[in-house]
Enzyme design. Structure first.
Site, PDB file in Angstrom:
ATOM      1  N   ASN A  85       0.799  -1.236   0.000  1.00 34.93           N
ATOM      2  CA  ASN A  85       0.000   0.000   0.000  1.00 34.93           C
ATOM      3  C   ASN A  85       0.829   1.283   0.000  1.00 34.93           C
ATOM      4  O   ASN A  85       0.271   2.371  -0.146  1.00 34.93           O
ATOM      5  CB  ASN A  85      -1.014   0.028   1.160  1.00 34.93           C
TER       6      ASN A  85
ATOM      7  N   HIS B  37       3.636  -6.023  11.246  1.00 36.86           N
ATOM      8  CA  HIS B  37       2.858  -6.500  12.390  1.00 36.86           C
ATOM      9  C   HIS B  37       2.392  -7.945  12.241  1.00 36.86           C
ATOM     10  O   HIS B  37       1.733  -8.471  13.133  1.00 36.86           O
ATOM     11  CB  HIS B  37       1.645  -5.576  12.583  1.00 36.86           C
TER      12      HIS B  37
ATOM     13  N   ASP C 187      12.172 -13.707   9.427  1.00 33.98           N
ATOM     14  CA  ASP C 187      13.125 -14.821   9.248  1.00 33.98           C
ATOM     15  C   ASP C 187      14.109 -14.530   8.120  1.00 33.98           C
ATOM     16  O   ASP C 187      15.305 -14.812   8.236  1.00 33.98           O
ATOM     17  CB  ASP C 187      12.385 -16.126   8.947  1.00 33.98           C
TER      18      ASP C 187
ATOM     19  N   GLU D  46      14.838  -0.496  10.079  1.00 32.50           N
ATOM     20  CA  GLU D  46      13.384  -0.483   9.866  1.00 32.50           C
ATOM     21  C   GLU D  46      12.901   0.960   9.976  1.00 32.50           C
ATOM     22  O   GLU D  46      13.309   1.687  10.894  1.00 32.50           O
ATOM     23  CB  GLU D  46      12.705  -1.348  10.934  1.00 32.50           C
TER      24      GLU D  46
ATOM     25  N   HIS E 241       9.386   3.643   9.644  1.00 33.03           N
ATOM     26  CA  HIS E 241       7.946   3.882   9.488  1.00 33.03           C
ATOM     27  C   HIS E 241       7.717   5.378   9.385  1.00 33.03           C
ATOM     28  O   HIS E 241       8.317   6.150  10.152  1.00 33.03           O
ATOM     29  CB  HIS E 241       7.161   3.339  10.688  1.00 33.03           C
ATOM     30  N   LEU E 242       6.841   5.762   8.496  1.00 34.75           N
ATOM     31  CA  LEU E 242       6.505   7.183   8.354  1.00 34.75           C
ATOM     32  C   LEU E 242       5.847   7.708   9.620  1.00 34.75           C
ATOM     33  O   LEU E 242       6.181   8.791  10.107  1.00 34.75           O
ATOM     34  CB  LEU E 242       5.557   7.361   7.158  1.00 34.75           C
ATOM     35  N   SER E 243       4.895   6.936  10.131  1.00 36.77           N
ATOM     36  CA  SER E 243       4.139   7.361  11.316  1.00 36.77           C
ATOM     37  C   SER E 243       4.793   6.784  12.568  1.00 36.77           C
ATOM     38  O   SER E 243       5.590   5.836  12.496  1.00 36.77           O
ATOM     39  CB  SER E 243       2.695   6.872  11.209  1.00 36.77           C
TER      40      SER E 243
ATOM     41  N   ARG F  81      -0.238   4.865  17.727  1.00 39.38           N
ATOM     42  CA  ARG F  81      -1.401   4.454  16.937  1.00 39.38           C
ATOM     43  C   ARG F  81      -2.057   3.210  17.558  1.00 39.38           C
ATOM     44  O   ARG F  81      -1.845   2.906  18.725  1.00 39.38           O
ATOM     45  CB  ARG F  81      -0.950   4.242  15.491  1.00 39.38           C
TER      46      ARG F  81
ATOM     47  N   ARG G 291      -0.487  -2.100  16.055  1.00 41.77           N
ATOM     48  CA  ARG G 291       0.705  -1.613  15.334  1.00 41.77           C
ATOM     49  C   ARG G 291       1.931  -1.506  16.240  1.00 41.77           C
ATOM     50  O   ARG G 291       3.026  -1.207  15.793  1.00 41.77           O
ATOM     51  CB  ARG G 291       0.436  -0.236  14.700  1.00 41.77           C
TER      52      ARG G 291
HETATM   53  O1  CA2 Z   1       3.911   4.404   9.234  1.00 45.43           O
HETATM   54  C1  CA2 Z   1       4.272   3.597   8.387  1.00 45.43           C
HETATM   55  O2  CA2 Z   1       5.179   3.810   7.583  1.00 45.43           O
HETATM   56  C2  CA2 Z   1       3.544   2.248   8.281  1.00 45.43           C
HETATM   57  O3  CA2 Z   1       4.526   1.256   7.983  1.00 45.43           O
HETATM   58  C3  CA2 Z   1       2.551   2.390   7.152  1.00 45.43           C
HETATM   59  C4  CA2 Z   1       1.633   1.181   6.986  1.00 45.43           C
HETATM   60  C5  CA2 Z   1       1.006   0.784   8.312  1.00 45.43           C
HETATM   61  O4  CA2 Z   1       0.283  -0.423   8.168  1.00 45.43           O
HETATM   62  C6  CA2 Z   1       2.051   0.593   9.411  1.00 45.43           C
HETATM   63  O5  CA2 Z   1       1.392   0.281  10.612  1.00 45.43           O
HETATM   64  C7  CA2 Z   1       2.870   1.851   9.591  1.00 45.43           C
HETATM   65  C8  CA2 Z   1       0.501   1.467   5.993  1.00 45.43           C
HETATM   66  C9  CA2 Z   1       0.930   1.995   4.661  1.00 45.43           C
HETATM   67  C10 CA2 Z   1      -0.301   2.341   3.870  1.00 45.43           C
HETATM   68  O6  CA2 Z   1      -0.116   3.613   3.295  1.00 45.43           O
HETATM   69  C11 CA2 Z   1      -1.166   4.215   2.659  1.00 45.43           C
HETATM   70  C12 CA2 Z   1      -0.963   5.489   2.216  1.00 45.43           C
HETATM   71  C13 CA2 Z   1      -1.971   6.164   1.575  1.00 45.43           C
HETATM   72  C14 CA2 Z   1      -3.190   5.556   1.345  1.00 45.43           C
HETATM   73  C15 CA2 Z   1      -3.391   4.273   1.779  1.00 45.43           C
HETATM   74  C16 CA2 Z   1      -2.367   3.594   2.438  1.00 45.43           C
END
Ligand code: CA2
Length: 144
Positions: A11, A80, A87, A98, A100-102, A107, A111
């Site tokens: 995604n 997650h 592995d 690693e 993550h943007l957020s 959250r 997560r």
């Molecule tokens: O914060 C992050 O980088 C995450 O890896 C992003 C994942 C999320 O499942 C992780 O918990 C944290 C989700 C990426 C999906 O990004 C989208 C962006 C725009 C529209 C839909 C999905």
């Protein structure tokens, strides 16, 4: 020149189209461009890829052995859930950063656990696009 593989999970190809309040307004192409610019300053070469398929990510990690000096990975939702990616990272025996943007710890509770973190040298989260650049710096610090 050192080589860094930057892997993006499911995604993340949708970045910039929805949920900018969580993930920022940058597209994945914007992040790739910023990473390429950063790599020049670090005297490193990067390969930047994204997949929505767990098995493809596992294959890329396996193939990194002997071809790359470090891996930067945003495993997205697979962080997650994926014992397979954990592995593969443990087996490849390379520095793993690693990213993550957020801030996943602010959250949903599901997560908060990342299987990938168990295979990571370090984790950067909550800094948006900047986090990828910090991750590249961290990866390069293993080369000095
Ligand atoms: O914060 C992050 O980088 C995450 O890896 C992003 C994942 C999320 O499942 C992780 O918990 C944290 C989700 C990426 C999906 O990004 C989208 C962006 C725009 C529209 C839909 C999905």
């Amino acid at each position: 020149m050192h080589r860094i593989l930057v892997i993006n999970g499911p995604n993340l190809n949708m970045l910039g189209t929805r949920q900018p309040e969580i993930y920022g307004a940058d597209t994945l192409a914007d992040i790739e461009a910023a990473c390429r610019e950063k790599a020049v300053g670090l005297n490193a070469e990067i390969e930047f890829c994204q997949s929505n398929y767990e098995g493809e990510i596992v294959t890329w990690i396996q193939q990194a052995r002997g071809n790359f000096d470090a891996i930067v990975i945003n495993p997205a939702a697979y962080s997650h859930t994926s014992v397979a990616i954990m592995d593969a990272l443990l087996a490849v025996d390379l520095p793993v950063i690693e990213v993550h943007l957020s801030n996943i710890h602010r959250r949903d509770e599901f997560r908060h656990l990342s299987y990938v973190s168990k295979a990571a040298s370090g984790v950067i989260c909550g800094f948006g696009k900047q986090g990828y650049l910090l991750a590249l710096e961290a990866a390069a610090s293993f080369f000095r």
